[in-house]
Write a protein that holds these residues in place. Sequence first.
Motif, PDB file in Angstrom:
ATOM      1  N   ALA A   1       0.828  -1.208   0.000  1.00 37.96           N
ATOM      2  CA  ALA A   1       0.000   0.000   0.000  1.00 37.96           C
ATOM      3  C   ALA A   1       0.863   1.259   0.000  1.00 37.96           C
ATOM      4  O   ALA A   1       0.588   2.244  -0.696  1.00 37.96           O
ATOM      5  CB  ALA A   1      -0.939  -0.003   1.204  1.00 37.96           C
ATOM      6  N   ILE A   2       1.953   1.228   0.799  1.00 32.95           N
ATOM      7  CA  ILE A   2       2.851   2.394   0.871  1.00 32.95           C
ATOM      8  C   ILE A   2       3.539   2.624  -0.470  1.00 32.95           C
ATOM      9  O   ILE A   2       3.627   3.754  -0.971  1.00 32.95           O
ATOM     10  CB  ILE A   2       3.887   2.198   1.996  1.00 32.95           C
ATOM     11  CG1 ILE A   2       3.187   2.238   3.368  1.00 32.95           C
ATOM     12  CG2 ILE A   2       4.973   3.274   1.927  1.00 32.95           C
ATOM     13  CD1 ILE A   2       4.096   1.871   4.532  1.00 32.95           C
TER      14      ILE A   2
ATOM     15  N   PHE B   1       2.513   1.711  -3.459  1.00 35.14           N
ATOM     16  CA  PHE B   1       1.511   2.160  -4.431  1.00 35.14           C
ATOM     17  C   PHE B   1       1.208   3.646  -4.259  1.00 35.14           C
ATOM     18  O   PHE B   1       1.070   4.398  -5.220  1.00 35.14           O
ATOM     19  CB  PHE B   1       0.234   1.332  -4.263  1.00 35.14           C
ATOM     20  CG  PHE B   1      -0.870   1.755  -5.197  1.00 35.14           C
ATOM     21  CD1 PHE B   1      -0.851   1.392  -6.542  1.00 35.14           C
ATOM     22  CD2 PHE B   1      -1.922   2.537  -4.729  1.00 35.14           C
ATOM     23  CE1 PHE B   1      -1.862   1.800  -7.384  1.00 35.14           C
ATOM     24  CE2 PHE B   1      -2.932   2.943  -5.573  1.00 35.14           C
ATOM     25  CZ  PHE B   1      -2.909   2.571  -6.910  1.00 35.14           C
ATOM     26  N   TYR B   2       1.136   4.085  -2.983  1.00 33.33           N
ATOM     27  CA  TYR B   2       0.837   5.485  -2.695  1.00 33.33           C
ATOM     28  C   TYR B   2       1.926   6.403  -3.252  1.00 33.33           C
ATOM     29  O   TYR B   2       1.653   7.404  -3.918  1.00 33.33           O
ATOM     30  CB  TYR B   2       0.688   5.675  -1.187  1.00 33.33           C
ATOM     31  CG  TYR B   2       0.554   7.121  -0.766  1.00 33.33           C
ATOM     32  CD1 TYR B   2      -0.660   7.806  -0.908  1.00 33.33           C
ATOM     33  CD2 TYR B   2       1.653   7.809  -0.243  1.00 33.33           C
ATOM     34  CE1 TYR B   2      -0.766   9.133  -0.531  1.00 33.33           C
ATOM     35  CE2 TYR B   2       1.543   9.129   0.131  1.00 33.33           C
ATOM     36  CZ  TYR B   2       0.326   9.796  -0.019  1.00 33.33           C
ATOM     37  OH  TYR B   2       0.223  11.114   0.353  1.00 33.33           O
ATOM     38  N   PHE B   3       3.207   6.055  -2.954  1.00 27.56           N
ATOM     39  CA  PHE B   3       4.316   6.882  -3.425  1.00 27.56           C
ATOM     40  C   PHE B   3       4.426   6.871  -4.946  1.00 27.56           C
ATOM     41  O   PHE B   3       4.751   7.874  -5.574  1.00 27.56           O
ATOM     42  CB  PHE B   3       5.633   6.408  -2.790  1.00 27.56           C
ATOM     43  CG  PHE B   3       5.826   6.898  -1.380  1.00 27.56           C
ATOM     44  CD1 PHE B   3       6.115   8.249  -1.132  1.00 27.56           C
ATOM     45  CD2 PHE B   3       5.699   6.039  -0.300  1.00 27.56           C
ATOM     46  CE1 PHE B   3       6.291   8.705   0.165  1.00 27.56           C
ATOM     47  CE2 PHE B   3       5.873   6.501   0.994  1.00 27.56           C
ATOM     48  CZ  PHE B   3       6.162   7.835   1.239  1.00 27.56           C
TER      49      PHE B   3
ATOM     50  N   LYS C   1       1.946   6.594  -7.120  1.00 30.17           N
ATOM     51  CA  LYS C   1       0.849   7.416  -7.641  1.00 30.17           C
ATOM     52  C   LYS C   1       1.152   8.895  -7.475  1.00 30.17           C
ATOM     53  O   LYS C   1       0.891   9.705  -8.359  1.00 30.17           O
ATOM     54  CB  LYS C   1      -0.448   7.046  -6.925  1.00 30.17           C
ATOM     55  CG  LYS C   1      -1.667   7.739  -7.517  1.00 30.17           C
ATOM     56  CD  LYS C   1      -2.944   7.227  -6.884  1.00 30.17           C
ATOM     57  CE  LYS C   1      -4.151   7.902  -7.521  1.00 30.17           C
ATOM     58  NZ  LYS C   1      -5.422   7.457  -6.913  1.00 30.17           N
ATOM     59  N   GLN C   2       1.729   9.272  -6.306  1.00 29.39           N
ATOM     60  CA  GLN C   2       2.077  10.666  -6.055  1.00 29.39           C
ATOM     61  C   GLN C   2       3.125  11.147  -7.054  1.00 29.39           C
ATOM     62  O   GLN C   2       3.045  12.249  -7.585  1.00 29.39           O
ATOM     63  CB  GLN C   2       2.620  10.820  -4.628  1.00 29.39           C
ATOM     64  CG  GLN C   2       1.550  10.774  -3.544  1.00 29.39           C
ATOM     65  CD  GLN C   2       0.673  12.002  -3.593  1.00 29.39           C
ATOM     66  OE1 GLN C   2      -0.456  11.915  -4.060  1.00 29.39           O
ATOM     67  NE2 GLN C   2       1.181  13.135  -3.148  1.00 29.39           N
ATOM     68  N   SER C   3       4.108  10.296  -7.313  1.00 31.95           N
ATOM     69  CA  SER C   3       5.170  10.655  -8.255  1.00 31.95           C
ATOM     70  C   SER C   3       4.617  10.850  -9.659  1.00 31.95           C
ATOM     71  O   SER C   3       4.973  11.778 -10.372  1.00 31.95           O
ATOM     72  CB  SER C   3       6.248   9.569  -8.252  1.00 31.95           C
ATOM     73  OG  SER C   3       7.251   9.871  -9.204  1.00 31.95           O
TER      74      SER C   3
ATOM     75  N   THR D   1       1.563  11.754 -10.487  1.00 31.74           N
ATOM     76  CA  THR D   1       0.707  12.947 -10.517  1.00 31.74           C
ATOM     77  C   THR D   1       1.536  14.224 -10.633  1.00 31.74           C
ATOM     78  O   THR D   1       1.202  15.154 -11.356  1.00 31.74           O
ATOM     79  CB  THR D   1      -0.167  13.018  -9.255  1.00 31.74           C
ATOM     80  OG1 THR D   1      -0.930  11.828  -9.153  1.00 31.74           O
ATOM     81  CG2 THR D   1      -1.092  14.230  -9.296  1.00 31.74           C
TER      82      THR D   1
END
Length: 212
Positions: free
Chosen positions: A20-21, A23-25, A27-29, A31
């Motif tokens: 999950a962590i 995937f989050y990073f 997606k942020q990158s 965007t």
Amino acid sequence: MPFFIQNKKYFLIGSVVLVAILFYFFKQSSTEHTTPLEPIEQLSTTSNEQVLSKTSESTTQTSIQTTIAVDVKGAVKNPGVYTVNAEDRVYDAIIAAGGYKNNADSKTINHAAHVQDEMVIYVPKRGEEIETPTVAITSQSTEPQSSTTAVNINTADEAGLQTINGIGPAKAKTIIQYRTENGPFQSIDDLKKVSGFGDKTVERLRPLVTVQ
């Protein structure tokens, strides 16, 4: 019992949290480095508007540059000011004025000459006295002529009167004769009282003469 089996539940929970962590990073990158694109419909509309605007400006500019005004007078069917193309000839302007009248004398007209802005095309009648062919087609200036360039018909001698376009020896003598018999001219319109000077002749001479 092996350590992995005893703590299997914790390993699974940790793996899920780690995924999950990550995937989050990720997606942020993605965007942050992605530039939003302008909708295709908007791009198409903007482009079309620019093309239409430039085409309209070009058409208007071309129209302004290629049309001029000429004044057709004399023995034509519809005298007046006409808008013609800059590439047109005198012949085209006369056609625009309805063509010649039956009593027109076209021998003094250069039909092949190019028209000019503010040009005056005068078509004389048959038998009308014109000293030089150039007076049939003249270009008027928008600036009023000063009195220093006009000839005073009350004081000029015969030679001085002949410097006026359209005045030859015969007309110069009649002007002097009228002046001698009737006194000085009170206005330019008094020229109409002199033999050989009709309304059209006086109108052509008006910017060239003065009585003061």
